[in-house]
Design an enzyme around this catalytic site. Structure first.
Site, PDB file in Angstrom:
ATOM      1  CE  LYS A  67      57.226  22.287  23.727  1.00 47.72           C
ATOM      2  NZ  LYS A  67      56.467  23.517  24.001  1.00 47.72           N
ATOM      3  NE  ARG A 105      57.392  24.980  18.122  1.00 54.51           N
ATOM      4  CZ  ARG A 105      57.902  25.696  19.140  1.00 54.51           C
ATOM      5  NH1 ARG A 105      59.154  25.597  19.453  1.00 54.51           N
ATOM      6  NH2 ARG A 105      57.124  26.493  19.819  1.00 54.51           N
ATOM      7  NE  ARG A 135      57.811  33.455  24.834  1.00 55.79           N
ATOM      8  CZ  ARG A 135      57.849  32.142  24.609  1.00 55.79           C
ATOM      9  NH1 ARG A 135      58.270  31.337  25.549  1.00 55.79           N
ATOM     10  NH2 ARG A 135      57.448  31.639  23.458  1.00 55.79           N
ATOM     11  NE  ARG A 188      53.790  30.954  20.885  1.00 54.70           N
ATOM     12  CZ  ARG A 188      54.004  31.093  22.194  1.00 54.70           C
ATOM     13  NH1 ARG A 188      53.406  32.059  22.862  1.00 54.70           N
ATOM     14  NH2 ARG A 188      54.801  30.283  22.821  1.00 54.70           N
ATOM     15  NE  ARG A 237      54.678  31.277  28.577  1.00 53.77           N
ATOM     16  CZ  ARG A 237      54.835  30.311  27.684  1.00 53.77           C
ATOM     17  NH1 ARG A 237      54.966  29.061  28.063  1.00 53.77           N
ATOM     18  NH2 ARG A 237      54.837  30.586  26.411  1.00 53.77           N
TER      19      ARG A 237
HETATM   20  P1  AMP Z   1      59.045  28.493  22.078  1.00 54.14           P
HETATM   21  O1  AMP Z   1      59.833  29.268  23.074  1.00 54.14           O
HETATM   22  O2  AMP Z   1      59.455  27.051  21.990  1.00 54.14           O
HETATM   23  O3  AMP Z   1      57.555  28.677  22.245  1.00 54.14           O
HETATM   24  O4  AMP Z   1      59.413  29.109  20.643  1.00 54.14           O
HETATM   25  C1  AMP Z   1      59.196  30.474  20.354  1.00 54.14           C
HETATM   26  C2  AMP Z   1      59.196  30.694  18.856  1.00 54.14           C
HETATM   27  O5  AMP Z   1      60.467  30.320  18.282  1.00 54.14           O
HETATM   28  C3  AMP Z   1      58.184  29.893  18.049  1.00 54.14           C
HETATM   29  O6  AMP Z   1      56.887  30.460  18.063  1.00 54.14           O
HETATM   30  C4  AMP Z   1      58.825  29.917  16.664  1.00 54.14           C
HETATM   31  O7  AMP Z   1      58.677  31.192  16.065  1.00 54.14           O
HETATM   32  C5  AMP Z   1      60.301  29.744  16.998  1.00 54.14           C
HETATM   33  N1  AMP Z   1      60.683  28.317  17.075  1.00 54.14           N
HETATM   34  C6  AMP Z   1      61.279  27.708  18.140  1.00 54.14           C
HETATM   35  N2  AMP Z   1      61.504  26.413  17.888  1.00 54.14           N
HETATM   36  C7  AMP Z   1      61.042  26.172  16.644  1.00 54.14           C
HETATM   37  C8  AMP Z   1      60.970  25.009  15.827  1.00 54.14           C
HETATM   38  N3  AMP Z   1      61.418  23.823  16.254  1.00 54.14           N
HETATM   39  N4  AMP Z   1      60.419  25.124  14.582  1.00 54.14           N
HETATM   40  C9  AMP Z   1      59.967  26.311  14.129  1.00 54.14           C
HETATM   41  N5  AMP Z   1      59.986  27.452  14.850  1.00 54.14           N
HETATM   42  C10 AMP Z   1      60.518  27.400  16.110  1.00 54.14           C
END
Ligand code: AMP
Length: 213
Positions: free
Chosen positions: A13, A87, A154, A165, A126
């Site tokens: 995404k 989310r 990361r 996750r 990645r």
């Molecule tokens: P991402 O880069 O979208 O994979 O987000 C990395 C991390 O940020 C996630 O594993 C959560 O710890 C936090 N995070 C980002 N967006 C959200 C969300 N909408 N709800 C809850 N946690 C979030």
């Protein structure tokens, strides 16, 4: 045009959001990216969220909605694309309320479906640019975004954390998907296709590029 992209970590995404952002001049709101920047800058918010992010756990809806609303209010008349938010069901409902209050419509809600085995494979290869955080699915010598030459993985992309996750995603996504499906707003795309094919499919669903009169 305002869009929401849904899907598990590694579903592509972020890649699709960036392509659509560039092509259609949209503002991208990617909560994970915004929060990683806060961690990087060492702000109080970054300090507050770091531990949970490193562990692959979700942050509270309050934090996410605060960060999100702040960005949404800065939009002006540009369209927006949401990556990684909402989310949870609560986030989705509150975001609907925010859009309604601002008189904005959500024109497309798209879910990228990819099986867990493929997700793990993608995430484990990645790499992220150390300077700007841009993420790549394969080895790069130079970052396309900032020309940085140092790359890292990361912290939350290590195999154990990826498992957490995915578990959290699978648990939290269901009510969210049901919420959008029952109101007939959700379109599901096979995210196992190539980046180009997924992109074409998204454009088709959205009726893009718009036919000229
Ligand atoms: P991402 O880069 O979208 O994979 O987000 C990395 C991390 O940020 C996630 O594993 C959560 O710890 C936090 N995070 C980002 N967006 C959200 C969300 N909408 N709800 C809850 N946690 C979030």
């Amino acid at each position: 045009m305002n869009l929401i992209l849904l899907g598990p970590p590694g579903s592509g995404k972020g890649t699709q959001a960036r392509l659509l952002q560039e092509q259609y001049h949209l503002t991208l709101i990617a909560t994970g990216e915004i929060l990683r920047e806060e961690v990087c800058k060492g702000t109080p918010l970054g300090f507050e969220v770091k531990e949970k992010m490193d562990a692959g756990e979700y942050l509270s809806d309050d934090i996410i909605l605060r960060v999100f609303e702040e960005r949404l209010l800065q939009l002006g008349d540009k369209g927006v694309i949401l990556d990684g938010v909402p989310r949870t069901l609560n986030q989705a409902q509150k975001i609907d309320d925010m859009f309604n209050r601002l008189g904005l419509e959500i024109n497309g809600i798209i879910q990228l479906a990819v099986d867990d085995k493929e997700l793990i494979k993608r995430i484990s290869s990645r790499m992220t640019c150390k300077a700007c955080g841009a993420s790549y699915s394969h080895h790069k010598a130079t970052c396309d975004k900032c020309s940085g030459t140092e790359f890292m993985r990361r912290k939350d992309d290590d195999p154990e954390t990826v498992k957490t996750r995915l578990d959290v995603y699978n648990e939290q996504a269901k009510p969210l998907i049901d919420y959008y499906s029952t109101s007939n707003r959700l379109k599901v795309i096979d995210g196992m296709q190539s980046v180009e094919d997924v992109y074409k499919h998204i454009e088709k669903i959205l009726g893009l590029p718009l036919a000229r009169p």
